[in-house]
Write an enzyme that holds these catalytic residues in place. Sequence first.
Site, mmCIF file in Angstrom:
data_model
loop_
_atom_site.group_PDB
_atom_site.id
_atom_site.type_symbol
_atom_site.label_atom_id
_atom_site.label_comp_id
_atom_site.label_asym_id
_atom_site.label_seq_id
_atom_site.Cartn_x
_atom_site.Cartn_y
_atom_site.Cartn_z
ATOM 1 N N ASP A 12 0.830 -1.245 -0.028
ATOM 2 C CA ASP A 12 -0.003 -0.206 0.131
ATOM 3 C C ASP A 12 1.047 1.404 -0.065
ATOM 4 O O ASP A 12 1.836 1.320 0.366
ATOM 5 C CB ASP A 12 -0.877 0.029 1.371
ATOM 6 C CG ASP A 12 -2.146 0.845 1.102
ATOM 7 O OD1 ASP A 12 -2.207 1.347 0.007
ATOM 8 O OD2 ASP A 12 -2.928 1.023 2.172
ATOM 9 N N HIS A 29 2.666 3.835 -9.120
ATOM 10 C CA HIS A 29 2.191 2.565 -9.290
ATOM 11 C C HIS A 29 3.531 1.772 -9.993
ATOM 12 O O HIS A 29 4.083 0.463 -9.835
ATOM 13 C CB HIS A 29 0.904 2.198 -9.991
ATOM 14 C CG HIS A 29 -0.148 2.458 -9.235
ATOM 15 N ND1 HIS A 29 -0.535 2.129 -8.194
ATOM 16 C CD2 HIS A 29 -1.242 3.188 -9.742
ATOM 17 C CE1 HIS A 29 -1.617 2.571 -7.577
ATOM 18 N NE2 HIS A 29 -1.998 3.152 -8.655
ATOM 19 N N LEU A 123 12.713 -19.057 -5.231
ATOM 20 C CA LEU A 123 11.488 -18.431 -4.611
ATOM 21 C C LEU A 123 10.113 -18.619 -5.466
ATOM 22 O O LEU A 123 10.370 -18.492 -6.671
ATOM 23 C CB LEU A 123 11.740 -16.791 -4.476
ATOM 24 C CG LEU A 123 10.730 -16.068 -4.036
ATOM 25 C CD1 LEU A 123 10.226 -16.169 -2.481
ATOM 26 C CD2 LEU A 123 10.724 -14.601 -4.286
HETATM 27 C C1 V07 Z 1 1.145 -3.725 -9.558
HETATM 28 C C2 V07 Z 1 2.943 -2.394 -8.351
HETATM 29 C C3 V07 Z 1 2.908 -2.935 -7.038
HETATM 30 C C4 V07 Z 1 2.385 -1.980 -5.958
HETATM 31 C C5 V07 Z 1 0.816 -2.310 -5.856
HETATM 32 C C6 V07 Z 1 -0.212 -1.907 -7.036
HETATM 33 C C7 V07 Z 1 0.609 -1.510 -8.556
HETATM 34 C C8 V07 Z 1 3.495 -6.274 -10.320
HETATM 35 C C9 V07 Z 1 2.727 -6.728 -10.750
HETATM 36 C C10 V07 Z 1 2.415 -8.093 -11.357
HETATM 37 C C11 V07 Z 1 1.351 -8.761 -11.538
HETATM 38 C C12 V07 Z 1 1.369 -9.990 -12.108
HETATM 39 C C13 V07 Z 1 2.410 -10.594 -12.682
HETATM 40 C C14 V07 Z 1 3.710 -9.913 -12.811
HETATM 41 C C15 V07 Z 1 3.501 -8.690 -12.134
HETATM 42 C C16 V07 Z 1 1.590 -5.894 -10.579
HETATM 43 C C17 V07 Z 1 -0.646 -5.061 -10.891
HETATM 44 C C18 V07 Z 1 -0.253 -4.069 -9.845
HETATM 45 C C19 V07 Z 1 -2.204 -5.140 -11.182
HETATM 46 F F1 V07 Z 1 2.445 -11.856 -13.082
HETATM 47 N N1 V07 Z 1 3.403 -5.037 -9.784
HETATM 48 N N2 V07 Z 1 1.998 -4.743 -10.151
HETATM 49 N N3 V07 Z 1 0.117 -5.928 -11.123
HETATM 50 N N4 V07 Z 1 1.598 -2.677 -8.859
#
Ligand code: V07
Length: 227
Positions: A12, A29, A123
């Site tokens: 968050d 983000h 991991l």
């Molecule tokens: C998202 C970055 C981290 C903070 C929280 C919200 C924004 C990495 C992914 C991701 C998801 C699936 C995957 C590989 C990477 C991601 C969303 C949002 C929707 F297989 N960061 N991140 N996906 N944020």
Amino acid sequence: MNIPQHIAIIMDGNGRWAKAQGKPRNYGHLKGTENVRNIAIKADELGVRVLTLYAFSTENWKRPDEEVGYLMSLPAVFFKKFMAELMEKGVRIETIGNLDVIPEATRKVIEDARRQTAENKGLTLVFALNYGSRAEIVRAANLAAAQCDGQITEEDIERNLYTAGYPDIDLMIRTSLDYRLSNFLLWQLSYAELYFTDVYWPDFDAEQLEKAIEWFNNRERRFGGLV
Ligand code: V07
């Protein structure tokens, strides 16, 4: 040091982090996505077995279309930047949550990554996407009911959760100082230690992760065997 086998994180504070520097939310983000790499690499180095990250909740669809669209582009951004390194380190990618309603292009990127990393032995990096814990428990109960005649047991539910087969969560971290679980892993966090920090997710670095694990160690020392 006693290293938690399974850590879960509510990442968050990306929006608040961006606002604090007069930048748009999506910039926060993007920084948050880069930080996922840093924390996953550190967790792997420390010997953590599973890291589960709350990337997108079932509630997040209520955000403005522009923000939702940007969030859905982040898995592709993440893999484009970091896949080579993740392969080198033997990181395995998995997801929990209902991917059926995730846009096709995003789903495809994630499924490719899952396939590519399926045999990796380091991991396990689990992204919770379109995830809600109550929905997960209801789904598990329905699956269990279809499999069992008679009483459903805790084990019947367990085995039908998305997290079946992962070690129990030892430590849950929430950044940006909200004291809520926000429908994240309610069943699985029953016995976890809960760590809250005021640090925003983009600033939660390797040192911060070590600090959380040290805190976890002190808790274990004080309460181990007594509860
Ligand atoms: C998202 C970055 C981290 C903070 C929280 C919200 C924004 C990495 C992914 C991701 C998801 C699936 C995957 C590989 C990477 C991601 C969303 C949002 C929707 F297989 N960061 N991140 N996906 N944020």
